[in-house]
Design a protein around this motif. Structure first.
Motif, PDB file in Angstrom:
ATOM      1  N   TRP A 114       0.837  -1.200   0.000  1.00 15.97           N
ATOM      2  CA  TRP A 114       0.000   0.000   0.000  1.00 15.97           C
ATOM      3  C   TRP A 114       0.870   1.247   0.000  1.00 15.97           C
ATOM      4  N   SER A 115       0.522   2.210  -0.825  1.00 13.31           N
ATOM      5  CA  SER A 115       1.215   3.492  -0.769  1.00 13.31           C
ATOM      6  C   SER A 115       0.869   4.170   0.564  1.00 13.31           C
ATOM      7  N   ALA A 116       1.743   5.049   1.018  1.00 15.23           N
ATOM      8  CA  ALA A 116       1.574   5.714   2.315  1.00 15.23           C
ATOM      9  C   ALA A 116       0.247   6.468   2.377  1.00 15.23           C
ATOM     10  N   ASN A 117      -0.428   6.339   3.502  1.00 13.79           N
ATOM     11  CA  ASN A 117      -1.684   7.054   3.764  1.00 13.79           C
ATOM     12  C   ASN A 117      -2.755   6.807   2.705  1.00 13.79           C
ATOM     13  N   HIS A 118      -2.813   5.602   2.191  1.00 16.10           N
ATOM     14  CA  HIS A 118      -3.825   5.253   1.172  1.00 16.10           C
ATOM     15  C   HIS A 118      -5.205   5.305   1.831  1.00 16.10           C
ATOM     16  N   PRO A 119      -6.106   6.176   1.343  1.00 15.81           N
ATOM     17  CA  PRO A 119      -7.408   6.335   2.000  1.00 15.81           C
ATOM     18  C   PRO A 119      -8.339   5.134   1.849  1.00 15.81           C
ATOM     19  N   SER A 120      -8.044   4.199   0.959  1.00 12.39           N
ATOM     20  CA  SER A 120      -8.925   3.034   0.766  1.00 12.39           C
ATOM     21  C   SER A 120      -8.572   1.851   1.654  1.00 12.39           C
ATOM     22  N   TYR A 121      -7.481   1.938   2.400  1.00  9.81           N
ATOM     23  CA  TYR A 121      -7.043   0.796   3.213  1.00  9.81           C
ATOM     24  C   TYR A 121      -8.129   0.340   4.189  1.00  9.81           C
ATOM     25  N   SER A 122      -8.719   1.251   4.936  1.00 11.71           N
ATOM     26  CA  SER A 122      -9.719   0.849   5.938  1.00 11.71           C
ATOM     27  C   SER A 122     -10.963   0.264   5.280  1.00 11.71           C
ATOM     28  N   ASN A 123     -11.393   0.824   4.147  1.00 14.01           N
ATOM     29  CA  ASN A 123     -12.541   0.243   3.430  1.00 14.01           C
ATOM     30  C   ASN A 123     -12.217  -1.146   2.912  1.00 14.01           C
ATOM     31  N   ALA A 124     -11.001  -1.337   2.427  1.00 10.78           N
ATOM     32  CA  ALA A 124     -10.604  -2.639   1.895  1.00 10.78           C
ATOM     33  C   ALA A 124     -10.686  -3.720   2.966  1.00 10.78           C
ATOM     34  N   GLN A 125     -10.329  -3.374   4.196  1.00 11.15           N
ATOM     35  CA  GLN A 125     -10.375  -4.353   5.283  1.00 11.15           C
ATOM     36  C   GLN A 125     -11.755  -4.989   5.408  1.00 11.15           C
ATOM     37  N   SER A 126     -12.816  -4.208   5.293  1.00  5.74           N
ATOM     38  CA  SER A 126     -14.173  -4.761   5.413  1.00  5.74           C
ATOM     39  C   SER A 126     -14.725  -5.243   4.081  1.00  5.74           C
ATOM     40  N   HIS A 127     -14.411  -4.538   2.982  1.00  4.71           N
ATOM     41  CA  HIS A 127     -14.982  -4.934   1.689  1.00  4.71           C
ATOM     42  C   HIS A 127     -14.446  -6.258   1.184  1.00  4.71           C
ATOM     43  N   TRP A 128     -13.172  -6.582   1.461  1.00  3.05           N
ATOM     44  CA  TRP A 128     -12.657  -7.875   1.004  1.00  3.05           C
ATOM     45  C   TRP A 128     -13.430  -9.034   1.620  1.00  3.05           C
ATOM     46  N   TRP A 129     -13.817  -8.920   2.893  1.00  2.00           N
ATOM     47  CA  TRP A 129     -14.617  -9.993   3.513  1.00  2.00           C
ATOM     48  C   TRP A 129     -15.913 -10.210   2.730  1.00  2.00           C
ATOM     49  N   MET A 130     -16.545  -9.111   2.350  1.00  2.57           N
ATOM     50  CA  MET A 130     -17.814  -9.209   1.620  1.00  2.57           C
ATOM     51  C   MET A 130     -17.597  -9.812   0.236  1.00  2.57           C
ATOM     52  N   ILE A 131     -16.590  -9.338  -0.478  1.00  6.49           N
ATOM     53  CA  ILE A 131     -16.320  -9.842  -1.823  1.00  6.49           C
ATOM     54  C   ILE A 131     -15.957 -11.324  -1.776  1.00  6.49           C
ATOM     55  N   LEU A 132     -15.072 -11.698  -0.862  1.00 11.14           N
ATOM     56  CA  LEU A 132     -14.642 -13.096  -0.782  1.00 11.14           C
ATOM     57  C   LEU A 132     -15.779 -14.017  -0.335  1.00 11.14           C
ATOM     58  N   SER A 133     -16.609 -13.557   0.573  1.00 14.17           N
ATOM     59  CA  SER A 133     -17.781 -14.344   0.971  1.00 14.17           C
ATOM     60  C   SER A 133     -18.717 -14.541  -0.213  1.00 14.17           C
ATOM     61  N   ASN A 134     -18.863 -13.497  -1.019  1.00 15.52           N
ATOM     62  CA  ASN A 134     -19.706 -13.583  -2.212  1.00 15.52           C
ATOM     63  C   ASN A 134     -19.102 -14.537  -3.249  1.00 15.52           C
ATOM     64  N   ILE A 135     -17.778 -14.501  -3.416  1.00 16.40           N
ATOM     65  CA  ILE A 135     -17.109 -15.427  -4.336  1.00 16.40           C
ATOM     66  C   ILE A 135     -17.356 -16.863  -3.892  1.00 16.40           C
ATOM     67  N   LYS A 136     -17.213 -17.134  -2.614  1.00 17.35           N
ATOM     68  CA  LYS A 136     -17.445 -18.480  -2.082  1.00 17.35           C
ATOM     69  C   LYS A 136     -18.894 -18.913  -2.309  1.00 17.35           C
ATOM     70  N   THR A 137     -19.831 -18.066  -1.925  1.00 16.54           N
ATOM     71  CA  THR A 137     -21.252 -18.410  -2.051  1.00 16.54           C
ATOM     72  C   THR A 137     -21.638 -18.596  -3.512  1.00 16.54           C
ATOM     73  N   PHE A 138     -21.235 -17.683  -4.378  1.00 19.60           N
ATOM     74  CA  PHE A 138     -21.602 -17.771  -5.791  1.00 19.60           C
ATOM     75  C   PHE A 138     -21.003 -19.015  -6.444  1.00 19.60           C
ATOM     76  N   THR A 139     -19.745 -19.299  -6.163  1.00 21.44           N
ATOM     77  CA  THR A 139     -19.104 -20.465  -6.765  1.00 21.44           C
ATOM     78  C   THR A 139     -19.770 -21.758  -6.300  1.00 21.44           C
ATOM     79  N   GLU A 140     -20.127 -21.833  -5.039  1.00 19.71           N
ATOM     80  CA  GLU A 140     -20.723 -23.060  -4.490  1.00 19.71           C
ATOM     81  C   GLU A 140     -22.197 -23.224  -4.853  1.00 19.71           C
ATOM     82  N   THR A 141     -22.956 -22.115  -4.948  1.00 18.75           N
ATOM     83  CA  THR A 141     -24.413 -22.228  -5.082  1.00 18.75           C
ATOM     84  C   THR A 141     -24.996 -21.579  -6.332  1.00 18.75           C
ATOM     85  N   GLY A 142     -24.234 -20.684  -6.983  1.00 19.28           N
ATOM     86  CA  GLY A 142     -24.776 -19.933  -8.112  1.00 19.28           C
ATOM     87  C   GLY A 142     -25.589 -18.727  -7.681  1.00 19.28           C
ATOM     88  N   ARG A 143     -25.720 -18.522  -6.380  1.00 21.08           N
ATOM     89  CA  ARG A 143     -26.440 -17.358  -5.845  1.00 21.08           C
ATOM     90  C   ARG A 143     -25.444 -16.395  -5.215  1.00 21.08           C
TER      91      ARG A 143
END
Length: 149
Positions: A114-143
């Motif tokens: 990460w570049s110094a003082n990147h303003p998206s770092y804190s959002n990324a911490q929570s958004h990656w959980w959502m994206i990865l959970s969605n990848i898991k759910t979609f791949t396993e169920t199609g939903r």
């Protein structure tokens, strides 16, 4: 600074890979975006979809570092121009790695350099959980998951 996530998905690496890179998979799991790229190392990569600038909003752009089907997707990313005036100065590295574990696939995501003082770092911490959970759910169920948006 490094964000690292590991998910186990009840699917073959080919199926998880399809979710990560196909237009259908990325639209469902990356908030309506698709990847635009030649998928050749050194070439440009963009996640484009509905947003601040209409249906063709560039959410993330950068340079592809590695593209090994069913194994590794890595790129340097910058937030899209509509997010920050200094978007070109802000960057991090994103690496997805797939590995077969038994009859499932281990998906590891590392978001680092990460570049110094990147303003998206804190959002990324929570958004990656959502994206990865969605990848898991979609791949396993199609939903996809309903986050209430």
């Amino acid at each position: 600074m490094e964000l690292k996530y590991e998910f186990y998905i009840d699917a073959q690496p080919e199926d998880v890979w399809n979710t990560l890179v196909s237009p259908e998979g990325t639209r469902k799991t990356f908030f309506g975006s698709v990847i635009r790229s030649t998928f050749k190392a050194g070439d440009a990569l963009e996640y484009v979809g509905p947003g601040n600038d209409g249906d063709e909003t560039v959410h993330v752009y950068g340079t592809l570092l590695a593209y090994e089907p069913h194994q590794t997707l890595s790129f340097i990313e910058h937030p899209g121009p509509s997010y920050f005036p200094n978007h070109a100065e802000l960057e991090s590295r994103v690496t997805f790695t797939l590995e077969t574990v038994g009859q499932c696939t281990k998906l590891t995501l590392v978001n680092d350099q990460w570049s110094a003082n990147h303003p998206s770092y804190s959002n990324a911490q929570s958004h990656w959980w959502m994206i990865l959970s969605n990848i898991k759910t979609f791949t396993e169920t199609g939903r996809t998951l309903d986050f209430g948006w």
